[in-house]
Design a protein around this motif. Structure first.
Motif, PDB file in Angstrom:
ATOM      1  N   TYR A 153       1.115  18.135 -35.947  1.00  0.00           N
ATOM      2  CA  TYR A 153       1.257  17.554 -34.813  1.00  0.00           C
ATOM      3  C   TYR A 153       2.707  17.460 -34.451  1.00  0.00           C
ATOM      4  N   SER A 154       3.500  18.486 -34.355  1.00  0.00           N
ATOM      5  CA  SER A 154       4.673  18.489 -34.023  1.00  0.00           C
ATOM      6  C   SER A 154       4.996  19.878 -33.259  1.00  0.00           C
ATOM      7  N   HIS A 202      -5.699  13.769 -26.167  1.00  0.00           N
ATOM      8  CA  HIS A 202      -5.998  12.548 -26.721  1.00  0.00           C
ATOM      9  C   HIS A 202      -5.358  12.038 -28.014  1.00  0.00           C
ATOM     10  N   TYR A 203      -4.953  13.290 -28.824  1.00  0.00           N
ATOM     11  CA  TYR A 203      -4.210  12.832 -29.950  1.00  0.00           C
ATOM     12  C   TYR A 203      -2.864  12.180 -29.492  1.00  0.00           C
ATOM     13  N   SER A 209      -1.575   8.504 -30.410  1.00  0.00           N
ATOM     14  CA  SER A 209      -0.382   8.115 -31.197  1.00  0.00           C
ATOM     15  C   SER A 209       0.763   7.835 -30.440  1.00  0.00           C
ATOM     16  N   LYS A 210       0.389   7.007 -29.181  1.00  0.00           N
ATOM     17  CA  LYS A 210       1.497   6.672 -28.265  1.00  0.00           C
ATOM     18  C   LYS A 210       2.380   5.655 -28.741  1.00  0.00           C
ATOM     19  N   ASP A 211       1.853   5.039 -29.714  1.00  0.00           N
ATOM     20  CA  ASP A 211       2.867   3.607 -30.277  1.00  0.00           C
ATOM     21  C   ASP A 211       3.558   4.279 -31.647  1.00  0.00           C
ATOM     22  N   ASN A 212       3.279   5.628 -32.127  1.00  0.00           N
ATOM     23  CA  ASN A 212       3.715   6.158 -33.210  1.00  0.00           C
ATOM     24  C   ASN A 212       4.691   7.237 -32.755  1.00  0.00           C
TER      25      ASN A 212
END
Ligand SMILES: Cc1cc2nc3c(=O)[nH]c(=O)nc-3n(C[C@H](O)[C@H](O)[C@H](O)COP(=O)(O)OP(=O)(O)OC[C@H]3O[C@@H](n4cnc5c(N)ncnc54)[C@H](O)[C@@H]3O)c2cc1C
Length: 662
Positions: free
Chosen positions: A538-539, A559-560, A564-567
């Motif tokens: 995921y990058s 959706h991912y 992961s909005k907070d990470n």
């Protein structure tokens, strides 16, 4: 000219008749033919059945026949005899009382010179003409009963072999050149005025002439065909020339086999010919039967022995080694040797390297969207197996197997429910007692994979592909919808269920079938298949282009990003979604709201409906984004759309290897 000499079983005078025949049939008297005359004159001699040979002292039969004939009788049914030159002569004889042509015990041939002086006389027991025609017969048999059928069969059944083209070309070059030489030679030694020829030799020579003319043209068309298949991208021309080459090829074979029949009949060797023809036709028939019915499947058996290769590994081979690989469901095919042999033209395969060709094979997509989709024949599917060099294992963990005896090749899932996302788009949720969709954290490599749905419609098995997704749209919408702005038309995902979204087409075969399914109805599936988005982690900075239902694979990426909005995550997506009409669009509010909350530096979402694309000068925008050098661009939609976007991205400076067409 035949001279028939007759006698009896006692010492008797002989008689001679002037006869004519072009072949090995019973000859007729010259006077039976048009303008024929009897030209044997001054016949003297005798036939003695108990002649005492002074040389051996044994009793034998003896014929003494003296006759005259003008060297040039003026009768077209007589050969002109040139003095002091060799001419061919055949003879046959039999013992017995009966006079006839079919019962000679012995026969032979030779060459004789009617000389002006005794010194120049000569006779030898060898017939150059007969020998020449026999060679012609043997050569034509080898060329047309053995080599031509092999060359045709190699082209029809062996296109997956690297050497097929050269085998075909060289065999036919030999057949063409050999036929022309042999026919010219046969004509040279046996040219007979047409009026003198009887039925079989006449048909034989005329057919031979037609074949000799056609084969040159056929060779030429064959070369043009290969040139077009290699260089051209105009399907209609390629297919017309290929069809002409094929039709002339088969026509030529039939004519040549017919002509061989006449040739053998002229030489009174029908039985040899019939046996050879029967063997040749039986072999061709068996090959065709095998081709059509696949009753012996070496390709299928070999499949089990194929090594495993992941989509990533195959894509690396394409990028680093320039390998010409393509997928077809679970197969990795090396299409390199087949590119210029593809009946539709090499451009079709060249343009789709790295893609999953399943969609073209089953007939739900066509190259560039320019042609009507074409469902390939069973033999074409067999070719995919022959071209396969590896097998892609089903991604581990994507589906949890509850029953180890079950296989992903043929799964049966039951409809849990169907939910209308808009007028034409439905979400279908499927459950199975043997499989469950992974409940673990979503692996990036799972995203964008699809399933093959197969159903028997009107007695024919039809297959189509549908992208699966993991996101639970219902809870995602709920999490987003603090202000109650979303339509909230999203069904909850049942745990372990497989979710597909499909757009219903009025005349669509499988979408009509799916839309008529009720709860508990069974759907036949194969999968998960395809390279998907080929996301390793995921990058990265990605561009996405979605046409209609092509938006589905992107739902999981977005959706991912949402989950992961907070990470901190270095994944960034810019997604362009195009729909024909506003009514066709779905999940738009979900994606727009996610983009608004996450911010455009994480997820930029641009949605366009038909005319809007023109207003905002879409091509220029694509080129601009292509120039921003993303790590990869995903293009997912109908093939016409895919091709349009792909060419704009390349024009914008993005390397072809960075573009993944789904
Ligand atoms: C990898 C992949 C993933 C896909 N994922 C999805 C997905 O998630 N959701 C989705 O909805 N689709 C998806 N598709 C498309 C899908 O596979 C089908 O092509 C689509 O659903 C239409 O199938 P059908 O059998 O209903 O229509 P078809 O029978 O194939 O017809 C398609 C359209 O062509 C028209 N048509 C058919 N025959 C003719 C004719 N002779 N003359 C004129 N028009 C004709 C039909 O009216 C219809 O509009 C995907 C395709 C691929 C390759």
């Amino acid at each position: 000219m035949y001279v028939a000499i007759g006698g009896g079983d006692t010492v008797s005078p002989i008689f001679l008749i002037d006869l004519w025949s072009e072949n090995h049939d019973e000859p007729s008297e010259d006077t039976d033919y048009w303008s024929g005359t009897e030209d044997v004159i001054d016949v003297t001699g005798y036939y003695d059945p108990s002649y005492l040979d002074p040389a051996t002292g044994e009793t034998t039969t003896f014929i003494n026949a003296t006759f005259s004939r003008l060297l040039n009788t003026g009768d077209i049914w007589d050969t002109i005899i040139e003095a002091d030159k060799h001419i061919d002569i055949n003879w046959g004889y039999k013992k017995g009382k009966k006079f006839g042509f079919d019962e000679h015990d012995s026969y032979s041939q030779g060459r004789i010179k009617f000389a002006r002086s005794a010194d120049n006389e000569s006779f030898s027991k060898e017939d150059s003409k007969y020998f020449g025609l026999a060679i012609h017969l043997v050569l034509m048999t080898i060329f047309w009963t053995i080599m031509a059928p092999i060359a045709i069969m190699v082209a029809r059944y062996g296109k997956h072999l690297k050497c097929w083209y050269w085998c075909h070309l060289i065999s036919f070059a030999i057949v063409i050149i050999g036929t022309i030489i042999s026919v010219s030679y046969a004509y040279q030694i046996h040219h007979t005025p047409t009026v003198q020829t009887t039925k079989k030799p006449r048909y034989h020579s005329r057919l031979g002439f037609i074949i000799t003319c056609l084969i040159l043209g056929q060779g030429f068309i064959g070369l043009i065909c290969k040139f077009l298949q290699t260089k051209s991208s105009v399907f209609s021309i390629i297919s017309q020339v290929r069809r002409a080459h094929k039709a002339i090829g088969y026509g030529l074979l039939i004519l040549a086999l017919m002509n061989n029949t006449y040739g053998f009949a002229i030489m009174s060797m029908e039985i040899v010919h019939d046996i050879m023809l029967a063997i040749c036709l039986a072999i061709m028939f068996l090959f065709e039967l095998r081709h059509q019915l696949s009753f012996w499947k070496p390709g299928f058996l070999c499949l089990k022995k194929l090594p495993e290769m992941s989509h990533q590994e195959a894509m690396e081979m394409i990028e680093k080694e320039g390998a010409k690989l393509m997928f077809c469901d679970e197969l990795v095919m090396n299409i390199g040797p087949f590119i210029t042999s593809h009946p539709g033209g090499g451009y079709m395969l060249r343009d789709t390297i790295g893609e999953d060709a399943g969609k073209y094979m089953v007939g739900c997509s066509s190259i560039n969207g320019e042609l009507m989709p074409y469902a390939h024949s069973r033999p074409a599917f067999d070719y995919t197996k022959k071209l396969a060099i590896a097998k892609v294992p089903y991604p581990e963990g994507y589906l949890e197997k509850l029953d180890e005896s079950e296989t992903n090749n043929l799964m049966h899932w039951a409809v849990s429910f169907q939910h209308a996302l808009n007028e034409t788009t439905r979400l279908i949720s499927l459950s199975s007692p043997h499989f469950r969709l992974s409940q673990e954290q979503l692996q990036p490599s799972y995203i964008g994979k699809h399933f093959k749905v197969t159903a028997k419609i009107g007695g024919t098995a039809i297959s189509r592909y549908y992208s699966a997704f993991f996101a639970d749209l219902h809870s995602w919408a709920q999490e987003l919808d603090n202000s109650g702005k979303l339509s909230n038309n999203y069904p909850a995902c049942s745990e372990g269920n497989l979710q597909l979204i499909y757009r219903v087409y009025g005349l669509g075969k499988i979408t009509q079938y799916l839309s008529n399914l009720s709860a508990e109805n069974i759907v036949e599936l194969k999968g998960p298949l395809g390279p998907g988005l080929l996301l390793n982690n995921y990058s990265g900075n990605y561009l996405g282009f979605a046409g209609g239902t092509g938006i589905i694979p992107f739902l999981d990426v977005v959706h991912y990003l949402w989950l992961s909005k907070d990470n901190p995550s270095s994944l960034k997506l810019t997604l362009f979604a195009s729909f024909r009409t506003v009514e066709d669009a779905f999940c738009i509010d979900l994606l727009e709201e996610t983009s608004r909350i996450l911010g455009e530096d994480k997820f930029k979402f641009v949605v366009m409906v038909d005319k809007q694309a023109k207003d905002m000068n879409f091509p220029e925008i694509i080129k601009k984004y292509a120039g921003s050098n993303p790590d990869r661009a995903w293009v997912c939609g109908p093939s016409g759309y895919n091709n349009f976007i792909k060419s704009l991205l390349i024009e914008g400076g993005l390397g072809r290897k960075k573009i993944i067409v789904m």
